[in-house]
Design a protein around this motif. Sequence first.
Motif: not given
Length: 73
Positions: A36-42
């Motif tokens: 879920h790295r991309a989710y948190w970066l967004r």
Amino acid sequence: MNTAFIKPARPGALLRDPATGEVIPPEGAAIVMGAHRAYWLRRVKDGDAEMTAEKPRDMAGTKQARPAPAAQE
């Protein structure tokens, strides 16, 4: 896996951990980035969340006060 400390960027904002469905408390929580790295970066890019590498230390009052000894009569 990388771990980051995530907290809501605005008072009253609700952030959910996509891995667990749990709401992130206002004081923040340690999150395993993983899939879920991309989710948190967004969320950070959109201004919904703040991220640090680790939980910030409370610089004020790092030592807890001890209670005064009870008075003996």
